[in-house]
Write an enzyme that holds these catalytic residues in place. Structure first.
Site, PDB file in Angstrom:
ATOM      1  N   HIS A 174     -11.111 -22.411   3.889  1.00 36.39           N
ATOM      2  CA  HIS A 174     -10.609 -23.417   2.943  1.00 36.39           C
ATOM      3  C   HIS A 174     -11.705 -23.800   1.945  1.00 36.39           C
ATOM      4  O   HIS A 174     -11.467 -23.868   0.737  1.00 36.39           O
ATOM      5  CB  HIS A 174     -10.137 -24.648   3.730  1.00 36.39           C
ATOM      6  CG  HIS A 174      -9.666 -25.789   2.897  1.00 36.39           C
ATOM      7  ND1 HIS A 174      -8.345 -26.162   2.813  1.00 36.39           N
ATOM      8  CD2 HIS A 174     -10.339 -26.666   2.095  1.00 36.39           C
ATOM      9  CE1 HIS A 174      -8.228 -27.199   1.993  1.00 36.39           C
ATOM     10  NE2 HIS A 174      -9.425 -27.530   1.556  1.00 36.39           N
ATOM     11  N   GLU A 175     -12.919 -24.039   2.471  1.00 37.39           N
ATOM     12  CA  GLU A 175     -14.038 -24.455   1.603  1.00 37.39           C
ATOM     13  C   GLU A 175     -14.475 -23.308   0.693  1.00 37.39           C
ATOM     14  O   GLU A 175     -14.808 -23.517  -0.482  1.00 37.39           O
ATOM     15  CB  GLU A 175     -15.223 -24.949   2.428  1.00 37.39           C
ATOM     16  CG  GLU A 175     -14.927 -26.070   3.377  1.00 37.39           C
ATOM     17  CD  GLU A 175     -14.217 -27.250   2.726  1.00 37.39           C
ATOM     18  OE1 GLU A 175     -14.278 -27.424   1.500  1.00 37.39           O
ATOM     19  OE2 GLU A 175     -13.559 -28.014   3.465  1.00 37.39           O
TER      20      GLU A 175
ATOM     21  N   GLY B 243     -14.860 -31.283   6.101  1.00 35.09           N
ATOM     22  CA  GLY B 243     -15.495 -30.269   5.268  1.00 35.09           C
ATOM     23  C   GLY B 243     -15.510 -30.734   3.835  1.00 35.09           C
ATOM     24  O   GLY B 243     -14.734 -31.618   3.450  1.00 35.09           O
TER      25      GLY B 243
ATOM     26  N   CYS C  41      -6.418 -31.670   2.252  1.00 33.00           N
ATOM     27  CA  CYS C  41      -7.548 -31.466   1.344  1.00 33.00           C
ATOM     28  C   CYS C  41      -7.940 -32.793   0.710  1.00 33.00           C
ATOM     29  O   CYS C  41      -7.067 -33.548   0.260  1.00 33.00           O
ATOM     30  CB  CYS C  41      -7.174 -30.467   0.258  1.00 33.00           C
ATOM     31  SG  CYS C  41      -8.512 -30.118  -0.906  1.00 33.00           S
ATOM     32  N   LEU C  42      -9.221 -33.079   0.685  1.00 31.37           N
ATOM     33  CA  LEU C  42      -9.677 -34.346   0.098  1.00 31.37           C
ATOM     34  C   LEU C  42      -9.402 -34.396  -1.399  1.00 31.37           C
ATOM     35  O   LEU C  42      -9.406 -35.465  -2.001  1.00 31.37           O
ATOM     36  CB  LEU C  42     -11.173 -34.531   0.377  1.00 31.37           C
ATOM     37  CG  LEU C  42     -11.531 -34.643   1.868  1.00 31.37           C
ATOM     38  CD1 LEU C  42     -13.034 -34.709   2.046  1.00 31.37           C
ATOM     39  CD2 LEU C  42     -10.844 -35.829   2.514  1.00 31.37           C
TER      40      LEU C  42
ATOM     41  N   GLN D  71     -15.839 -29.699  -5.233  1.00 31.28           N
ATOM     42  CA  GLN D  71     -15.033 -30.928  -5.169  1.00 31.28           C
ATOM     43  C   GLN D  71     -15.769 -32.155  -5.701  1.00 31.28           C
ATOM     44  O   GLN D  71     -15.111 -33.164  -6.012  1.00 31.28           O
ATOM     45  CB  GLN D  71     -14.593 -31.181  -3.719  1.00 31.28           C
ATOM     46  CG  GLN D  71     -13.623 -30.124  -3.188  1.00 31.28           C
ATOM     47  CD  GLN D  71     -13.273 -30.354  -1.752  1.00 31.28           C
ATOM     48  OE1 GLN D  71     -14.015 -29.919  -0.858  1.00 31.28           O
ATOM     49  NE2 GLN D  71     -12.196 -31.023  -1.489  1.00 31.28           N
TER      50      GLN D  71
ATOM     51  N   HIS E 171     -12.476 -23.134  -2.287  1.00 36.29           N
ATOM     52  CA  HIS E 171     -12.905 -24.116  -3.308  1.00 36.29           C
ATOM     53  C   HIS E 171     -14.015 -23.525  -4.173  1.00 36.29           C
ATOM     54  O   HIS E 171     -14.023 -23.714  -5.385  1.00 36.29           O
ATOM     55  CB  HIS E 171     -13.417 -25.406  -2.651  1.00 36.29           C
ATOM     56  CG  HIS E 171     -12.342 -26.390  -2.290  1.00 36.29           C
ATOM     57  ND1 HIS E 171     -11.453 -26.915  -3.202  1.00 36.29           N
ATOM     58  CD2 HIS E 171     -12.013 -26.954  -1.102  1.00 36.29           C
ATOM     59  CE1 HIS E 171     -10.634 -27.753  -2.585  1.00 36.29           C
ATOM     60  NE2 HIS E 171     -10.949 -27.795  -1.322  1.00 36.29           N
TER      61      HIS E 171
END
Ligand code: K2U
Ligand code: ZN
Length: 167
Positions: A133-134, A46, A91-92, A51, A137
């Protein structure tokens, strides 16, 4: 298409609230294509536009084993959330950190797809967690903010040390 740089915690830009998309046009289609390439290259399942320092309400996801089932969510809204479920998350934007987070077990989400068509779907399990989660963000929230202040402080120091070492 381009691979875009991913912001790393505690970069303040990760705490920007994303703005709604006003038209699903060529610029949004280019952003989605670049986000997808960036996500697959990371690799991740994702990625939120926040991000990659683009503060628009756009998410891409692909939880398929074959990495060929891209889901694009534009202006997503959670219209129903039920139950509770804890799952380890990564998380990236916080590489190497994995911690349990409790979220809604089942959600119903409404969004525009890449064609600009309104879609409403239920989600649970990994896809449900990823959407939540996204969407955090897009609100400027990173998953480590669910952890204790002590853990957040330790992670912030670790990420700042790692950033210094890679300069
Ligand atoms: O926002 C991101 O950094 C993308 C996450 C998505 C994600 C986070 C938590 C739980 C599910 C998805 C990255 O893809 S993190 C890498 C990853 C890969 C598989 C499963 C969990 C996390
Ligand atoms: Zn993340």
């Amino acid at each position: 298409m381009s691979i875009l740089p991913i912001l790393h915690y505690p970069d303040e830009r990760l705490h920007t609230k994303a703005k709604p998309v006003t038209a699903v046009d060529d610029s949004i289609r280019k952003l989605v294509a670049d986000m997808a390439e960036t996500m697959y290259a990371a690799p991740g399942i994702g990625l939120a536009a926040t991000q990659v320092d683009m503060h628009l309400r756009v998410i891409v996801m692909d939880i398929s084993e074959t990495h060929d089932q891209l889901l694009t969510l534009i202006n997503p809204v959670i219209i129903k959330a039920e139950g509770k479920a804890e799952r380890e998350e990564g998380c990236l934007s916080v590489p190497g950190i994995y911690e349990p987070v409790t979220r809604a077990a089942r959600i119903m989400v409404k969004y525009l797809n890449i064609e600009g068509k309104e879609v409403t779907q239920e989600a649970e399990g990994l896809i449900g967690v990823c959407i939540q989660h996204e969407m955090d963000h897009l609100e400027g929230k990173v998953f480590v903010e669910y952890l204790s202040r002590l853990k957040q402080g330790r992670i912030k120091l670790k990420m700042k040390k790692r950033a210094r070492e890679t300069m």
